[in-house]
Scaffold this motif. Structure first.
Motif, PDB file in Angstrom:
ATOM      1  N   SER A  60       0.844  -1.185   0.000  1.00  0.00           N
ATOM      2  CA  SER A  60       0.000   0.000   0.000  1.00  0.00           C
ATOM      3  C   SER A  60       0.882   1.239   0.000  1.00  0.00           C
ATOM      4  N   THR A  61       0.544   2.205  -0.848  1.00  0.00           N
ATOM      5  CA  THR A  61       1.333   3.433  -0.869  1.00  0.00           C
ATOM      6  C   THR A  61       0.624   4.542  -0.110  1.00  0.00           C
ATOM      7  N   LEU A  62      -0.519   4.207   0.472  1.00  0.00           N
ATOM      8  CA  LEU A  62      -1.309   5.237   1.143  1.00  0.00           C
ATOM      9  C   LEU A  62      -0.977   5.251   2.617  1.00  0.00           C
ATOM     10  N   TYR A 115       6.803  10.452  -7.949  1.00  0.00           N
ATOM     11  CA  TYR A 115       5.547   9.809  -7.583  1.00  0.00           C
ATOM     12  C   TYR A 115       5.723   8.980  -6.316  1.00  0.00           C
ATOM     13  N   GLU A 116       4.679   8.934  -5.517  1.00  0.00           N
ATOM     14  CA  GLU A 116       4.715   8.131  -4.299  1.00  0.00           C
ATOM     15  C   GLU A 116       4.990   6.660  -4.645  1.00  0.00           C
ATOM     16  N   LYS A 117       4.441   6.235  -5.772  1.00  0.00           N
ATOM     17  CA  LYS A 117       4.639   4.853  -6.206  1.00  0.00           C
ATOM     18  C   LYS A 117       6.118   4.548  -6.413  1.00  0.00           C
ATOM     19  N   ASN A 130       6.036  14.480  -1.742  1.00  0.00           N
ATOM     20  CA  ASN A 130       6.207  13.916  -3.082  1.00  0.00           C
ATOM     21  C   ASN A 130       5.153  14.465  -4.045  1.00  0.00           C
ATOM     22  N   ALA A 131       5.202  14.005  -5.294  1.00  0.00           N
ATOM     23  CA  ALA A 131       4.309  14.536  -6.334  1.00  0.00           C
ATOM     24  C   ALA A 131       2.839  14.390  -5.947  1.00  0.00           C
ATOM     25  N   ASP A 132       2.508  13.217  -5.385  1.00  0.00           N
ATOM     26  CA  ASP A 132       1.120  13.001  -4.988  1.00  0.00           C
ATOM     27  C   ASP A 132       0.683  14.039  -3.958  1.00  0.00           C
TER      28      ASP A 132
END
Lengths: 99, 220
Positions: A94-96, B86-88, B42-44
Motif C-alpha cells: 500500500s502506498t497510502l 511519484y509516491e509509487k 512527493n508529487a502526490d
C-alpha cells in the motif's frame, strides 16, 4: 499451485498482521490458468480479515496499492490478466499512508 | 495530539497538527542553526494540495504550494526535492532497497478533507498516470489577477513568528485551546479575541466582489 503472497505498507494489518503467506490455490472452475484477478478474489475471501475496502475496490485492488509479480510491476505483465505460475511470488504494497 | 482532539473533537485535526508541527520544525531548525529545511513531500502530496486549495478557494496558498523552494528571503528556506517523484516510485524504491519505514496512517486522517482529494487523485492516476504531474504543472502555471487582494507577510504580535495576520495561527489556536474555545482560529476569521466584529454602519461601497474577500474565507 503454490504461491507466496506478501503484504506491505500497512496491508498486513488486514490479514492478522502476517506479512508473508504461503498458500495453495486451485485453478478456477473449467480453466487451467490462474490470473491475478482470480487470485484477488481468493485473497479477499480467504486472507482479508477486516476492512476489505482497504484492499480492493470492485474487481481490482484499491487505487494506491502496488502489485508486484516476481518483483515486476503488474502493469507490465497485463495487470489483472497476468497469469500466475507455480512458486510465483506476489507482493501487495500500500502506498497510502502518512498525514 | 490526542489531548487536543479530546478538546476539539474529530474535525479540523489537521489544522492543529499541521500548524504546530510546522512551527516546531521551524523553531527546531533555528535552534540547530541550519541553512535549509528539507521535507519529503512527493508529487502526490503536491497534486493533492493544489486540488485542496482550489476546492477551498485559498488563492494565497495556491500561489505558493507548487514552489519547490519557499521562504528564500527568510531565515531558513524550505525545499521539497521530491516534488516530481511519484509516491509509487518512492515505495518501490524502498521495497527493492529493503529500506525500513513507518507506514502507519494518522489515526485522525479518515476524517480529513485531504482524504477526498487523495482518493480522487488515485483514481485519476489509475486512468491516466500523467495526471499527477499535469496537475502540478497547472498549479505552477496559475497566475493571479493583480486586482486580487493578497495577504501581506508580517510578524505575530504575540511571539514574533512570521504571520499574515496580527497573531500567527499557532498563537490563535493555542489561545483557543487554553481558553476552552476549540473553534477559535477555525473557519471564518472573527478577530483576535474570538469576538464577532461589531457591525458598524460605514459610508462607502459595501464589499461585493469576490476578489476583495479575505483569503481562505470562502465557505460553502
Amino acid at each position: 499451485m503454490q504461491l507466496t503472497l506478501e503484504f506491505g505498507g500497512g496491508l498486513e494489518l488486514l490479514c492478522d498482521s502476517i506479512k508473508i503467506h504461503k498458500v495453495n490455490i486451485n485453478f478456477p472452475n473449467e480453466s487451467d490458468i490462474l490470473t491475478v484477478k482470480d487470485l484477488l478474489s481468493w485473497v479477499r475471501t480467504n486472507l482479508i480479515k477486516e476492512r476489505p475496502e482497504m484492499f480492493m475496490k470492485g474487481d481490482t485492488v484499491r487505487p494506491g496499492v502496488l502489485v508486484l509479480v516476481n518483483d515486476c510491476d503488474w502493469e507490465l505483465s497485463g495487470q489483472l490478466d497476468t497469469t500466475l505460475e507455480d512458486k510465483d511470488v506476489v507482493v501487495f504494497i500500500s502506498t497510502l499512508h502518512g498525514g | 495530539m490526542d489531548d487536543i482532539v479530546k478538546m476539539i473533537g474529530l474535525k479540523n485535526n489537521c489544522t492543529f497538527c499541521g500548524v504546530f508541527r510546522r512551527q516546531a520544525l521551524d523553531r527546531g531548525a533555528a535552534l540547530l542553526k541550519v541553512d535549509k529545511l528539507v521535507t519529503g513531500h512527493n508529487a502526490d502530496d503536491i497534486a493533492e494540495t493544489v486540488l485542496l486549495n482550489i476546492l477551498r478557494g485559498d488563492i494565497a496558498r495556491l500561489s505558493r504550494c507548487t514552489s519547490i523552494t519557499t521562504g528564500e528571503d527568510g531565515p531558513i528556506p524550505r525545499c521539497k526535492p521530491f516534488k516530481y517523484t511519484y509516491e509509487k516510485e518512492i515505495v518501490m524504491y524502498a521495497y527493492f532497497k529493503k529500506l525500513d519505514y513507518f507506514s502507519t496512517e494518522c489515526i485522525y486522517s479518515p476524517n480529513a478533507y485531504r482524504g477526498f482529494a487523495r482518493e480522487f487523485i488515485k483514481d485519476l492516476e489509475r486512468l491516466r498516470p500523467r495526471a499527477i504531474l499535469d496537475i502540478i504543472k497547472s498549479g505552477e502555471d496559475f497566475r493571479i489577477a493583480t486586482t486580487t487582494k493578497m495577504p501581506e507577510q508580517g510578524t505575530c504580535e504575540r511571539c514574533g513568528y512570521i504571520s499574515s495576520q496580527k497573531w500567527c495561527k499557532a498563537c490563535v489556536l493555542l489561545e483557543g485551546l487554553n481558553r476552552g474555545l476549540p473553534k477559535m482560529g477555525i473557519g471564518r476569521p472573527r478577530g483576535v479575541n474570538g469576538d464577532h466584529k461589531k457591525e458598524t454602519k460605514k459610508p462607502g461601497p459595501a464589499v461585493k466582489s469576490i476578489e476583495s474577500k479575505q483569503c481562505g474565507s470562502l465557505d460553502f
